[in-house]
Write an enzyme that holds these catalytic residues in place. Structure first.
Site, PDB file in Angstrom:
ATOM      1  N   GLU A   1      27.919 -63.754  26.076  1.00  0.00           N
ATOM      2  CA  GLU A   1      28.868 -63.451  25.039  1.00  0.00           C
ATOM      3  C   GLU A   1      29.917 -62.129  25.296  1.00  0.00           C
ATOM      4  O   GLU A   1      31.026 -62.039  25.180  1.00  0.00           O
ATOM      5  CB  GLU A   1      27.952 -63.095  23.610  1.00  0.00           C
ATOM      6  CG  GLU A   1      27.248 -64.325  23.054  1.00  0.00           C
ATOM      7  CD  GLU A   1      26.283 -63.945  21.956  1.00  0.00           C
ATOM      8  OE1 GLU A   1      25.543 -63.012  22.205  1.00  0.00           O
ATOM      9  OE2 GLU A   1      26.886 -64.264  20.713  1.00  0.00           O
TER      10      GLU A   1
ATOM     11  N   ALA B   1      20.102 -59.918  26.338  1.00  0.00           N
ATOM     12  CA  ALA B   1      19.195 -58.678  25.605  1.00  0.00           C
ATOM     13  C   ALA B   1      18.275 -58.427  26.558  1.00  0.00           C
ATOM     14  O   ALA B   1      17.696 -58.970  27.492  1.00  0.00           O
ATOM     15  CB  ALA B   1      18.472 -59.350  24.285  1.00  0.00           C
TER      16      ALA B   1
ATOM     17  N   GLY C   1      23.445 -62.657  25.242  1.00  0.00           N
ATOM     18  CA  GLY C   1      24.510 -61.851  25.201  1.00  0.00           C
ATOM     19  C   GLY C   1      25.133 -61.616  26.247  1.00  0.00           C
ATOM     20  O   GLY C   1      26.274 -61.152  26.208  1.00  0.00           O
TER      21      GLY C   1
ATOM     22  N   GLU D   1      19.914 -68.837  22.953  1.00  0.00           N
ATOM     23  CA  GLU D   1      19.036 -68.214  21.736  1.00  0.00           C
ATOM     24  C   GLU D   1      18.310 -69.329  20.920  1.00  0.00           C
ATOM     25  O   GLU D   1      17.304 -68.727  20.238  1.00  0.00           O
ATOM     26  CB  GLU D   1      20.132 -67.776  20.928  1.00  0.00           C
ATOM     27  CG  GLU D   1      20.741 -66.372  21.455  1.00  0.00           C
ATOM     28  CD  GLU D   1      21.737 -66.551  22.520  1.00  0.00           C
ATOM     29  OE1 GLU D   1      22.045 -67.825  22.934  1.00  0.00           O
ATOM     30  OE2 GLU D   1      22.419 -65.577  23.011  1.00  0.00           O
TER      31      GLU D   1
END
Ligand code: NAD
Length: 704
Positions: free
Chosen positions: A105, A61, A102, A125
């Site tokens: 991911e 992020a 992210g 996270e």
């Protein structure tokens, strides 16, 4: 657009271009979706390479976007990953540097992964009180097996890609750019993309989780995991939530698992724990910003250091420097004191070598950077001197006069004093602008916190250099103004006073400790006092009785000290200790002392709820914190939180005392303080709210 798009020999290359770490902000997300769309629409394109920079594929992020509406604006990360995975033309991730959160991911959503050796892969996270929320908990175990995925997701610690069997389809060796300017990993990915001839391409989501990596079978594996993770979680919710999400990856189909993950993620995101942990994340970054200081200010180079005093603190301080390759001159008054100090440093390193966390060569290298001396003249060329001698103004004066006489111009003169006036210490030199406080915490080689004490005339570049130095030696620097106790200890005194009052009023010490430990404090106030030594507080109180005769202290701790009970070091304090053990055992002798103390003082013991125990201790911190803010000693409420989270074992999931006060509401804090003032004999004045607290509470405001 923070992405670039080009086509090379039938391969579309989408390059994330959002420095420093290719955070997945709105414009980057939109760029990826557009790139994938364009590539699929272009008849000349056969495959797609998705890549970042040499430094980062993507760090996850975009922190610049945190807490803003664009963070979740469409396309969100789930949309982006769905687009990538649904691409008819194969998408190959070319990963160098790191793929975290992210970013990882996203890589997991690609059909293939080509990575450069050494690239760090992780899902951190949990460190922000969250779980991966864009498929990480569902895809990672499909690639790596459950055991490894669980270790990575619960710890949040990244691993090198070459150790993660199943993650990358190809790992390339060397770094650097080819003569065409593209990096080797991108070249390898382009080659890989050109070589793919299959008409359908593997989707991680279509794969099943290999149950072979679950020793004892599914039920036993997750039952054991929950017990194990629960023990390590220290009351935090996120680590256990990671296990729940991972369990969904085997118990549910992919689509349902993704929904479960999302649900857990959203619950955590809205919860206090994650808010608190994200608060700390930004608080730590903000602590380095000093209002009014030009951030382009040239810093003074620190290539060598001198430490004065090789006692408890001096030894640990010296280790911090040699650990990062900065040579240290260590000065003492006698050879015996020097030898003693050096022996402890050696013993500390040897313990690390024995544990296997330090190589013997590294120990030798570090010790080679340490030069013991008995002569101030040897220190002349050091860039900084840090004094850690006895806490006595006369001794400090002697040391600073000598440093002033020998140190080269421009050297920084720092003091590790805990309680003495840094401005007065500065006045012992002809260069008070070069004097600063560096207040380390014990053990100085372990504790992260460093209060950087800015004197009235400390030069801006001295302050900036010291803050930068904190980072170099792997500490978290927080600026404090000059006052007795600086930020942390000035507040803790009031916390300790309340704890002692409650025992006087009827609580057992272990009840107070339990209430605070239940809340999540690493150690309750009394176990902490026994560890630090009761004589330390006694010494301070004796000074206070003279300096501030109207300030009330409960005196039962003095009674214990008069009996020679100084805590762990004498195997008896507020608790008793078996030889060689740090386990605090309630002591009937102390119960007797307390009973007599209460009788003599005409106190009828009463039941105190654990809520009162918690709130009196923590709100005492909050009120003094508000005073520190008013006086400008602390620059911001979040700095106070950083001090308590990194130096005093305040629970991470609560976010520091000031954040906690904001969470429960300042009006509630003030209301409770009024009740304490009315209902307890303990110094009603104590509970008059600091003007800042009263004002914010009345306005419905917050500290942070
Ligand atoms: P200590 O007694 O363990 O060590 C002090 C050392 O200084 C001794 O080895 C002594 O021989 C040496 N010394 C004394 N006078 C000297 C001089 N004139 N020149 C050179 N060396 C001299 O004390 P400590 O606990 O390490 O504390 C040192 C300083 O650090 C104090 O100012 C204290 O307030 C501060 N401090 C202590 C702690 C803590 O938890 N112990 C925490 C933060 C700050």
């Amino acid at each position: 657009m923070t992405t670039q798009y080009q086509v090379q020999n039938g391969v579309a290359i989408i390059t994330l271009d959002n420095p420093p770490v290719n955070g997945l902000g709105f414009s980057t997300r939109a760029g990826i979706v557009k790139g994938v769309g364009d590539a699929n629409a272009d008849a000349n394109v056969r495959a797609i390479v998705l890549t970042g920079s040499a430094r980062a594929f993507s760090g996850g992020a975009d922190i610049k976007e945190f807490n803003t509406p664009t963070a979740t604006a469409s396309p969100n990360l789930l949309d982006v990953i769905a687009t990538v995975e649904a691409s008819v033309k194969p998408v190959v991730a070319a990963i160098a540097g790191l793929a975290l959160g992210g970013g990882n991911e996203l890589a997991l959503g690609c059909h293939y992964r080509v990575a450069q050796k050494g690239a760090l892969i992780g899902l951190p996270e949990v460190k922000l009180g969250l779980i991966p929320g864009a498929g990480g908990t569902q895809r990672l175990p499909r690639l790596l097996g459950m055991q490894l995925a669980l270790e990575m997701i619960v710890s949040g610690d990244p691993r090198k890609v070459e150790t993660l069997q199943g993650f990358a389809d190809l790992v390339v060796e060397s770094a650097g750019a080819s003569n065409t300017g593209t990096s080797t990993v991108v070249e390898a990915a382009i080659q890989f993309a050109q070589d793919i001839s299959a008409t359908t391409h593997p989707r991680v989501s279509a794969q099943a989780v290999a149950t072979t990596s679950m020793p004892g079978g599914l039920e036993a594996f997750f039952a054991a995991a929950k017990i194990q993770v629960g023990k390590q979680a220290k009351g935090l919710k996120a680590p256990l939530a990671c296990v729940d999400a991972l369990e969904a990856a085997v118990r549910q189909d992919f689509a349902q698992g993704l929904k479960t993950e999302r649900q857990i993620f959203m619950t955590l995101l809205e919860g206090t724990e994650s808010k608190a942990m994200r608060h700390f994340f930004f608080a730590e970054r903000n602590a380095t910003k000093i209002p009014g200081l030009n951030d382009k200010l040239p810093l003074r180079p620190i290539k060598s250091a001198a430490v004065i005093g090789a006692g408890t603190m001096g030894g640990g301080i010296a280790m911090n420097f040699i650990n990062v390759g900065i040579p240290v001159l260590l000065l003492e008054t006698t050879q015996a004191a020097l030898d003693k100090g050096l022996a402890i440093i050696r013993k500390n390193y040897q313990a690390n070598v024995d544990k296997g966390s330090l190589k013997p060569e590294a120990m030798a290298q570090r010790l080679a950077l340490l030069t013991p001396t008995l002569h101030y003249s040897d220190l002349a060329q050091a860039d900084i001197a840090i004094e850690a001698v006895f806490e006595d103004m006369k001794v400090k004066q002697d040391v600073f006069s000598q440093l002033d006489a020998v140190m080269k111009p421009g050297a920084i003169l720092a003091t590790n004093t805990s309680t003495l006036d840094v401005d007065l210490i500065a006045s012992f030199t002809k260069r008070p602008q070069d004097v600063v406080g560096m207040h380390f915490f014990s053990p100085a080689n372990v504790m992260k916190l460093l209060e950087v004490v800015r004197g009235k005339i400390t030069a801006d570049d001295v302050l900036a250099t010291t803050m930068a130095l904190a980072k170099t030696i792997k500490k978290i620097g927080v600026v404090s103004g000059v006052c007795d106790g600086f930020i942390g200890n000035r507040m803790i005194e009031h916390y300790g006073r309340q704890a002692a009052f409650m025992v006087e009023e009827g609580a057992a010490p272990e009840q107070v400790d339990q209430a605070l430990e239940q809340f999540g404090m690493a150690m309750g106030p009394f176990r902490m006092s026994d560890l630090a030594g009761l004589d330390v507080g006694w010494y301070i109180r004796k000074r206070r009785y003279i300096e501030k005769p109207t300030m009330r202290y409960s005196k039962w701790l003095d009674v214990l000290c008069e009996k020679g009970r100084f805590g762990q070091k004498t195997q008896a304090g507020i608790y008793r200790y078996e030889a060689g053990s740090r386990t605090a055992i309630p002591d009937p002798i102390v119960t007797e002392v307390l009973a007599k103390y209460r009788t003599d003082a005409n106190i009828v013991p009463r039941q105190i709820s654990s809520q009162e125990m918690l709130e009196r201790c923590v709100f005492a911190l909050v009120n003094e914190g508000a005073r520190l803010l008013e006086e400008g000693i602390a620059l911001r409420a979040s700095d106070i939180d950083v001090v308590y989270l990194t130096g005093y074992g305040f629970p991470k999931g609560v976010g520091g005392p000031m954040f906690y006060a904001d969470t429960v509401g300042l009006a509630y804090v003030v209301k409770r303080m009024a009740e304490f003032a009315a209902n307890t004999q303990a110094d009603p004045d104590f509970w008059s709210p600091a003007p800042l607290l009263a004002r914010l509470a009345a306005q419905g405001g917050k500290f942070n």
